[in-house]
Scaffold this motif. Structure first.
Motif, PDB file in Angstrom:
ATOM      1  N   ASN A   1       0.874  -1.180   0.000  1.00 52.70           N
ATOM      2  CA  ASN A   1       0.000   0.000   0.000  1.00 52.70           C
ATOM      3  C   ASN A   1       0.906   1.223   0.000  1.00 52.70           C
ATOM      4  N   PRO A   2       1.421   1.608  -1.175  1.00 54.56           N
ATOM      5  CA  PRO A   2       2.564   2.519  -1.238  1.00 54.56           C
ATOM      6  C   PRO A   2       2.253   3.969  -0.891  1.00 54.56           C
ATOM      7  N   ASP A   3       3.280   4.645  -0.394  1.00 57.33           N
ATOM      8  CA  ASP A   3       3.274   6.091  -0.215  1.00 57.33           C
ATOM      9  C   ASP A   3       4.093   6.734  -1.328  1.00 57.33           C
ATOM     10  N   LEU A   4       3.940   8.030  -1.482  1.00 58.56           N
ATOM     11  CA  LEU A   4       4.606   8.716  -2.581  1.00 58.56           C
ATOM     12  C   LEU A   4       6.098   8.900  -2.346  1.00 58.56           C
ATOM     13  N   ASN A   5       6.525   8.944  -1.068  1.00 58.17           N
ATOM     14  CA  ASN A   5       7.931   9.218  -0.782  1.00 58.17           C
ATOM     15  C   ASN A   5       8.290   8.672   0.595  1.00 58.17           C
ATOM     16  N   ASP A   6       9.545   8.889   0.982  1.00 53.20           N
ATOM     17  CA  ASP A   6      10.048   8.348   2.241  1.00 53.20           C
ATOM     18  C   ASP A   6      10.093   9.379   3.360  1.00 53.20           C
ATOM     19  N   THR A   7       9.321  10.443   3.244  1.00 52.93           N
ATOM     20  CA  THR A   7       9.250  11.392   4.346  1.00 52.93           C
ATOM     21  C   THR A   7       8.449  10.784   5.496  1.00 52.93           C
ATOM     22  N   ILE A   8       8.733  11.249   6.718  1.00 57.31           N
ATOM     23  CA  ILE A   8       7.994  10.772   7.878  1.00 57.31           C
ATOM     24  C   ILE A   8       6.590  11.359   7.863  1.00 57.31           C
ATOM     25  N   LYS A   9       5.591  10.499   8.069  1.00 54.88           N
ATOM     26  CA  LYS A   9       4.191  10.918   7.997  1.00 54.88           C
ATOM     27  C   LYS A   9       3.476  10.521   9.281  1.00 54.88           C
ATOM     28  N   PHE A  10       2.429  11.265   9.636  1.00 57.61           N
ATOM     29  CA  PHE A  10       1.650  10.944  10.822  1.00 57.61           C
ATOM     30  C   PHE A  10       0.829   9.682  10.590  1.00 57.61           C
ATOM     31  N   THR A  11       0.264   9.551   9.394  1.00 57.55           N
ATOM     32  CA  THR A  11      -0.526   8.357   9.049  1.00 57.55           C
ATOM     33  C   THR A  11      -0.130   7.864   7.652  1.00 57.55           C
ATOM     34  N   PRO A  12       1.007   7.211   7.520  1.00 61.52           N
ATOM     35  CA  PRO A  12       1.392   6.658   6.214  1.00 61.52           C
ATOM     36  C   PRO A  12       0.440   5.550   5.789  1.00 61.52           C
ATOM     37  N   ASN A  13       0.350   5.313   4.481  1.00 58.97           N
ATOM     38  CA  ASN A  13      -0.448   4.193   3.981  1.00 58.97           C
ATOM     39  C   ASN A  13       0.131   2.883   4.517  1.00 58.97           C
ATOM     40  N   SER A  14      -0.744   1.948   4.839  1.00 51.90           N
ATOM     41  CA  SER A  14      -0.300   0.675   5.400  1.00 51.90           C
ATOM     42  C   SER A  14      -1.098  -0.477   4.807  1.00 51.90           C
ATOM     43  N   SER A  15      -0.427  -1.595   4.570  1.00 53.05           N
ATOM     44  CA  SER A  15      -1.134  -2.800   4.133  1.00 53.05           C
ATOM     45  C   SER A  15      -1.362  -3.764   5.299  1.00 53.05           C
ATOM     46  N   TRP A  16      -0.601  -3.607   6.378  1.00 52.20           N
ATOM     47  CA  TRP A  16      -0.713  -4.447   7.570  1.00 52.20           C
ATOM     48  C   TRP A  16      -0.834  -5.934   7.230  1.00 52.20           C
ATOM     49  N   PRO A  17       0.208  -6.532   6.658  1.00 52.62           N
ATOM     50  CA  PRO A  17       0.174  -7.971   6.373  1.00 52.62           C
ATOM     51  C   PRO A  17      -0.065  -8.773   7.647  1.00 52.62           C
ATOM     52  N   GLY A  18      -0.880  -9.811   7.545  1.00 48.95           N
ATOM     53  CA  GLY A  18      -1.159 -10.672   8.683  1.00 48.95           C
ATOM     54  C   GLY A  18      -1.422 -12.090   8.241  1.00 48.95           C
ATOM     55  N   GLN A  19      -1.469 -12.996   9.187  1.00 45.85           N
ATOM     56  CA  GLN A  19      -1.750 -14.403   8.901  1.00 45.85           C
ATOM     57  C   GLN A  19      -0.683 -15.036   7.992  1.00 45.85           C
ATOM     58  N   LEU A  20       0.572 -14.614   8.093  1.00 42.32           N
ATOM     59  CA  LEU A  20       1.623 -15.100   7.190  1.00 42.32           C
ATOM     60  C   LEU A  20       1.746 -16.621   7.275  1.00 42.32           C
ATOM     61  N   THR A  21       1.679 -17.273   6.108  1.00 43.33           N
ATOM     62  CA  THR A  21       1.681 -18.733   6.018  1.00 43.33           C
ATOM     63  C   THR A  21       2.416 -19.164   4.756  1.00 43.33           C
ATOM     64  N   VAL A  22       3.208 -20.227   4.852  1.00 41.31           N
ATOM     65  CA  VAL A  22       4.003 -20.706   3.715  1.00 41.31           C
ATOM     66  C   VAL A  22       3.323 -21.891   3.048  1.00 41.31           C
ATOM     67  N   LEU A  23       3.235 -21.847   1.722  1.00 46.48           N
ATOM     68  CA  LEU A  23       2.749 -22.960   0.910  1.00 46.48           C
ATOM     69  C   LEU A  23       3.560 -23.023  -0.375  1.00 46.48           C
ATOM     70  N   ASN A  24       4.192 -24.156  -0.627  1.00 47.18           N
ATOM     71  CA  ASN A  24       4.953 -24.375  -1.868  1.00 47.18           C
ATOM     72  C   ASN A  24       5.961 -23.250  -2.129  1.00 47.18           C
ATOM     73  N   ASP A  25       6.712 -22.906  -1.103  1.00 46.43           N
ATOM     74  CA  ASP A  25       7.772 -21.891  -1.196  1.00 46.43           C
ATOM     75  C   ASP A  25       7.242 -20.502  -1.542  1.00 46.43           C
ATOM     76  N   LEU A  26       5.978 -20.258  -1.273  1.00 43.65           N
ATOM     77  CA  LEU A  26       5.390 -18.942  -1.430  1.00 43.65           C
ATOM     78  C   LEU A  26       4.831 -18.500  -0.085  1.00 43.65           C
ATOM     79  N   LEU A  27       4.886 -17.202   0.163  1.00 40.76           N
ATOM     80  CA  LEU A  27       4.366 -16.646   1.402  1.00 40.76           C
ATOM     81  C   LEU A  27       2.978 -16.071   1.137  1.00 40.76           C
TER      82      LEU A  27
END
Length: 205
Positions: free
Chosen positions: A101-127
Motif C-alpha cells: 500500500n505505497p506512499d509517494l515518498n520516504d518522508t515521515i508521515k503521521f498516518t502513512p499508507n499501510s497494508s498491515w500484512p497478517g496471517q503469514l503462512t508458507v505454501l509451496n515456497d510462497l508466502l
C-alpha cells in the motif's frame, strides 16, 4: 528494570531465536538471541517522543507474524515513512520486502499508507497473507510473495458499497492446499481452499 520487555512472536530461524521485544529506547522492535547474546536486529521505527519530562521514548514498529521461508524470516512491521508493510530478515539485516500500500515518498508521515500484512503462512515456497492493498477504501484480500514481488491472489469481496474486504483469516496448510476463512460479500464468512489455481469456496453453511 521491573517494566519488562514483553518478548513475543518468538520464532526460530537459522539457529537463532527471533522475537519482538520492548525497550524504552527503541520501543517494540525485532531482537535476536544466538544462544549467547541478545542483540537488536534493527530499529525499524527510529522515531522517539518526549514524554514531557525530557525523557525520550522510542516508538514501536510492532514486528508480528514472524515466519521463516528459505533463507529469510518474513514479518509485518511499521515505520513512519511507509507504514505497516512486509519486511524480511536475511540473517544480517532487516529490510522492507514489499510496499503493498505505497506512499509517494520516504518522508515521515503521521498516518502513512499501510497494508498491515497478517496471517503469514508458507505454501509451496510462497508466502501467503492477508493485506490491505488500497489507498482509499480498506480492502483486505489474499496476497502472496514469491521472494521478489507481492501480488494479489484473488479479490474475493466485490469492491462496492461500504466494505471492500474479504478479511482472509485462519490461513492453514494441509496436503498442498491453503485453507482459510473469507467473506465474499454474499455468503458471509465461509471456508475457502487454494491449491495454486483459483481459490474456491468450500462451504456455505
Amino acid at each position: 528494570g521491573s517494566v519488562g520487555s514483553f518478548p513475543s512472536n518468538i520464532t526460530v530461524h537459522a539457529g537463532s531465536v527471533l522475537f519482538s521485544a520492548y525497550t524504552q529506547e527503541t520501543g517494540s522492535e525485532l531482537w535476536r538471541y544466538d544462544g549467547t547474546n541478545i542483540t537488536l536486529v534493527r530499529d525499524i521505527n527510529p522515531t522517539a517522543d518526549d514524554i514531557g519530562t525530557g525523557t525520550m521514548v522510542g516508538n514501536d514498529s510492532f514486528p508480528a507474524w514472524l515466519t521463516p521461508l528459505g533463507e529469510s524470516l518474513y514479518f509485518s512491521a511499521f515505520d513512519p515513512m511507509r507504514g505497516g508493510e512486509l519486511w524480511a530478515y536475511d540473517g544480517v539485516d532487516a529490510t522492507r520486502a514489499a510496499d503493498i500500500n505505497p506512499d509517494l515518498n520516504d518522508t515521515i508521515k503521521f498516518t502513512p499508507n499501510s497494508s498491515w500484512p497478517g496471517q503469514l503462512t508458507v505454501l509451496n515456497d510462497l508466502l501467503y497473507f492477508s493485506a490491505n492493498g488500497s489507498t482509499t477504501t480498506t480492502n483486505y484480500e489474499l496476497w502472496r510473495f514469491d521472494g521478489a514481488v507481492a501480488s494479489l491472489v484473488i479479490d474475493i469481496h466485490p469492491n462496492s458499497g461500504i466494505s471492500h474486504s474479504s478479511h482472509p483469516n485462519g490461513l492453514t496448510v494441509l496436503d498442498g492446499a491453503l485453507y482459510f476463512m473469507a467473506d465474499d460479500g454474499v455468503n458471509g464468512y465461509e471456508l475457502w481452499r487454494h491449491d495454486g489455481g483459483t481459490p474456491l469456496m468450500l462451504t456455505n453453511i
